[in-house]
Design a protein around this motif. Structure first.
Motif, mmCIF file in Angstrom:
data_model
loop_
_atom_site.group_PDB
_atom_site.id
_atom_site.type_symbol
_atom_site.label_atom_id
_atom_site.label_comp_id
_atom_site.label_asym_id
_atom_site.label_seq_id
_atom_site.Cartn_x
_atom_site.Cartn_y
_atom_site.Cartn_z
ATOM 1 N N GLY A 174 -4.725 -8.598 -1.388
ATOM 2 C CA GLY A 174 -6.044 -8.063 -1.021
ATOM 3 C C GLY A 174 -6.002 -6.588 -0.706
ATOM 4 O O GLY A 174 -6.438 -6.146 0.369
ATOM 5 N N GLN A 175 -5.481 -5.811 -1.632
ATOM 6 C CA GLN A 175 -5.416 -4.352 -1.499
ATOM 7 C C GLN A 175 -5.532 -3.805 -2.913
ATOM 8 O O GLN A 175 -4.684 -4.098 -3.759
ATOM 9 C CB GLN A 175 -4.090 -3.927 -0.861
ATOM 10 N N HIS A 176 -6.604 -3.055 -3.183
ATOM 11 C CA HIS A 176 -6.847 -2.551 -4.533
ATOM 12 C C HIS A 176 -6.872 -1.028 -4.532
ATOM 13 O O HIS A 176 -7.214 -0.402 -3.531
ATOM 14 C CB HIS A 176 -8.173 -3.094 -5.085
ATOM 15 N N GLY A 177 -6.533 -0.465 -5.668
ATOM 16 C CA GLY A 177 -6.561 0.981 -5.772
ATOM 17 C C GLY A 177 -6.312 1.442 -7.188
ATOM 18 O O GLY A 177 -6.216 0.647 -8.120
ATOM 19 N N GLY A 178 -6.225 2.763 -7.317
ATOM 20 C CA GLY A 178 -5.982 3.358 -8.626
ATOM 21 C C GLY A 178 -5.908 4.862 -8.505
ATOM 22 O O GLY A 178 -5.917 5.428 -7.404
ATOM 23 N N VAL A 179 -5.830 5.486 -9.665
ATOM 24 C CA VAL A 179 -5.774 6.944 -9.763
ATOM 25 C C VAL A 179 -6.791 7.383 -10.801
ATOM 26 O O VAL A 179 -6.883 6.780 -11.874
ATOM 27 C CB VAL A 179 -4.355 7.419 -10.161
ATOM 28 N N GLY A 180 -7.564 8.417 -10.492
ATOM 29 C CA GLY A 180 -8.549 8.949 -11.439
ATOM 30 C C GLY A 180 -8.448 10.457 -11.539
ATOM 31 O O GLY A 180 -8.070 11.129 -10.566
ATOM 32 N N ARG A 181 -8.783 10.975 -12.704
ATOM 33 C CA ARG A 181 -8.719 12.418 -12.966
ATOM 34 C C ARG A 181 -10.136 13.008 -13.052
ATOM 35 O O ARG A 181 -11.008 12.437 -13.703
ATOM 36 C CB ARG A 181 -7.976 12.684 -14.278
ATOM 37 N N SER B 259 -5.466 6.925 1.462
ATOM 38 C CA SER B 259 -4.703 5.677 1.489
ATOM 39 C C SER B 259 -5.086 4.859 2.718
ATOM 40 O O SER B 259 -4.650 5.144 3.831
ATOM 41 C CB SER B 259 -3.200 5.994 1.494
ATOM 42 N N GLY B 260 -5.934 3.861 2.500
ATOM 43 C CA GLY B 260 -6.289 2.936 3.571
ATOM 44 C C GLY B 260 -7.079 3.554 4.699
ATOM 45 O O GLY B 260 -7.004 3.087 5.836
ATOM 46 N N ILE B 261 -7.855 4.594 4.406
ATOM 47 C CA ILE B 261 -8.604 5.276 5.467
ATOM 48 C C ILE B 261 -10.088 4.947 5.418
ATOM 49 O O ILE B 261 -10.766 4.876 6.445
ATOM 50 C CB ILE B 261 -8.376 6.814 5.392
ATOM 51 N N SER C 275 -11.573 20.946 -11.939
ATOM 52 C CA SER C 275 -11.272 20.070 -13.069
ATOM 53 C C SER C 275 -9.764 19.917 -13.210
ATOM 54 O O SER C 275 -9.020 20.870 -13.003
ATOM 55 C CB SER C 275 -11.865 20.682 -14.336
ATOM 56 N N GLY C 276 -9.328 18.700 -13.545
ATOM 57 C CA GLY C 276 -7.896 18.440 -13.650
ATOM 58 C C GLY C 276 -7.280 17.952 -12.360
ATOM 59 O O GLY C 276 -6.082 17.638 -12.310
ATOM 60 N N SER C 277 -8.089 17.872 -11.287
ATOM 61 C CA SER C 277 -7.618 17.297 -10.026
ATOM 62 C C SER C 277 -7.653 15.772 -10.118
ATOM 63 O O SER C 277 -8.247 15.199 -11.030
ATOM 64 C CB SER C 277 -8.478 17.783 -8.864
ATOM 65 N N TYR C 278 -7.027 15.125 -9.143
ATOM 66 C CA TYR C 278 -6.905 13.663 -9.166
ATOM 67 C C TYR C 278 -7.281 13.067 -7.813
ATOM 68 O O TYR C 278 -7.197 13.737 -6.774
ATOM 69 C CB TYR C 278 -5.464 13.246 -9.483
ATOM 70 N N LEU C 279 -7.662 11.802 -7.846
ATOM 71 C CA LEU C 279 -7.855 10.992 -6.643
ATOM 72 C C LEU C 279 -6.900 9.812 -6.711
ATOM 73 O O LEU C 279 -6.898 9.070 -7.701
ATOM 74 C CB LEU C 279 -9.298 10.479 -6.571
ATOM 75 N N SER C 280 -6.069 9.641 -5.679
ATOM 76 C CA SER C 280 -5.278 8.425 -5.495
ATOM 77 C C SER C 280 -5.834 7.717 -4.266
ATOM 78 O O SER C 280 -5.819 8.277 -3.165
ATOM 79 C CB SER C 280 -3.795 8.753 -5.284
ATOM 80 N N LEU C 281 -6.342 6.509 -4.464
ATOM 81 C CA LEU C 281 -7.033 5.800 -3.390
ATOM 82 C C LEU C 281 -6.637 4.336 -3.417
ATOM 83 O O LEU C 281 -6.552 3.727 -4.488
ATOM 84 C CB LEU C 281 -8.545 5.955 -3.584
ATOM 85 N N SER D 239 0.839 -1.195 0.000
ATOM 86 C CA SER D 239 0.000 0.000 0.000
ATOM 87 C C SER D 239 0.878 1.250 0.000
ATOM 88 O O SER D 239 0.642 2.203 -0.747
ATOM 89 C CB SER D 239 -0.915 -0.008 1.232
ATOM 90 N N ARG D 240 1.918 1.226 0.822
ATOM 91 C CA ARG D 240 2.841 2.362 0.897
ATOM 92 C C ARG D 240 3.578 2.559 -0.425
ATOM 93 O O ARG D 240 3.793 3.690 -0.884
ATOM 94 C CB ARG D 240 3.830 2.112 2.040
ATOM 95 N N ALA D 241 3.988 1.445 -1.033
ATOM 96 C CA ALA D 241 4.713 1.534 -2.302
ATOM 97 C C ALA D 241 3.803 2.077 -3.405
ATOM 98 O O ALA D 241 4.235 2.869 -4.255
ATOM 99 C CB ALA D 241 5.258 0.161 -2.688
ATOM 100 N N PHE D 242 2.527 1.661 -3.400
ATOM 101 C CA PHE D 242 1.569 2.203 -4.372
ATOM 102 C C PHE D 242 1.424 3.710 -4.196
ATOM 103 O O PHE D 242 1.390 4.471 -5.169
ATOM 104 C CB PHE D 242 0.202 1.521 -4.206
ATOM 105 N N LEU D 243 1.331 4.148 -2.945
ATOM 106 C CA LEU D 243 1.224 5.581 -2.673
ATOM 107 C C LEU D 243 2.389 6.320 -3.320
ATOM 108 O O LEU D 243 2.205 7.329 -4.005
ATOM 109 C CB LEU D 243 1.192 5.829 -1.160
ATOM 110 N N GLY D 244 3.598 5.798 -3.135
ATOM 111 C CA GLY D 244 4.776 6.449 -3.705
ATOM 112 C C GLY D 244 4.736 6.483 -5.228
ATOM 113 O O GLY D 244 5.018 7.525 -5.842
ATOM 114 N N ARG D 245 4.357 5.371 -5.841
ATOM 115 C CA ARG D 245 4.320 5.329 -7.315
ATOM 116 C C ARG D 245 3.246 6.260 -7.851
ATOM 117 O O ARG D 245 3.432 6.916 -8.876
ATOM 118 C CB ARG D 245 4.069 3.894 -7.809
#
Length: 259
Positions: free
Chosen positions: A250-257, A152-154, A177-183, A49-55
């Motif tokens: 068992g940890q899923h996530g992604g980034v969306g704009r 992140s994991g909240i 507009s143009g903002s992102y979500l990393s979750l 999870s931490r490594a995903f946050l960094g990437r």
């Protein structure tokens, strides 16, 4: 200053222990060891999870050009916190951390430093107050400019799924507009041993964390344009060249704009 109880295990300190951090107590190590005895893979989940946050932050800075970050539910500082990753690539990056845990507050002030060019701020607010979070963030960030929301994991701590979705919507509504979500969140459907261990942990009376099916995690991104490869198990999200062949956990996530 709120008194910090070191006689009871604390989820943020246990997570810190699994990440290899030093901000924990014997009671947290004992709880963490009890969990790993049932499910050793939890350390991999915490670190993945931490490594995903960094990437994801490196993507947002280097490829998406984001220079502002709103990290809600920060947890205890460890290595490669949001501001460190972002400011390493773009020293002018501005970061607002939000948490309402006295333990996190105590450590955040000491550890969350900044480059001279950038800014790092900490707001002592609850995830359940999106309007207050946005108002406080606006003191440090220019919310007319693209901003990355980090969750992140909240959200697993929010028992009611509809409420969790509303909280994400409320925070995103205040970003342009143009903002992102990393979750990223703990997920069901990949690792039965993790699900059994977490369900058992939730029954101990500790602060519970609820794993969710992948389709529910994906629905947090409703209305956003997903960045490739979409919502995946976190080791599979843009692994670094040279990483070992990533295996699903068992940890899923992604980034969306936000369009």
């Amino acid at each position: 200053m709120t008194e910090i109880d070191t006689s009871v295990p604390h989820s943020a300190r246990i997570w810190n222990y699994w990440l290899g951090g030093k901000d924990n107590y014997p009671v947290d190590e004992a709880a963490g060891d009890a969990y790993t005895a049932v499910f050793p893979g939890i350390v991999t989940i915490a670190r993945s999870s931490r490594a995903f946050l960094g990437r994801s932050i490196r993507y947002l800075v280097a490829e998406a050009g984001v220079r502002q970050f709103l990290d809600v539910g920060t947890g205890l500082p460890t290595v490669d916190n949001t501001h460190e990753v972002a400011q390493r690539l773009a020293p002018e990056s501005r970061i607002v951390y939000v948490d309402n845990d006295p333990l996190v507050l105590a450590h955040a002030r000491a550890l969350l430093t900044s480059t001279p060019e950038g800014v790092t701020a900490y707001e002592d607010l609850s995830l359940y107050e999106p309007d207050k979070i946005l108002a406080a963030a606006a003191k440090t960030l220019d919310l007319t400019r693209p901003t990355a929301l980090i969750l992140s994991g909240i959200l697993g701590h929010v028992a009611d799924y509809d409420q969790a979705r509303d909280l994400v919507r409320g925070l995103l509504a205040g970003l342009p507009s143009g903002s992102y979500l990393s979750l990223n969140e703990g997920s069901r459907g990949t690792d039965p041993a993790y699900e059994q261990a977490q369900d058992a942990y939730n029954e101990t009376g500790a602060v519970p964390y609820f794993l969710r099916p992948v389709d529910q995690i994906a629905a947090f991104f409703e209305g956003l344009d997903l960045v490739e490869p979409g919502i995946v198990s976190v080791p599979l999200w843009r692994p670094e060249p040279g990483d070992e062949a990533p295996q699903p956990i068992g940890q899923h996530g992604g980034v969306g704009r936000k369009p």
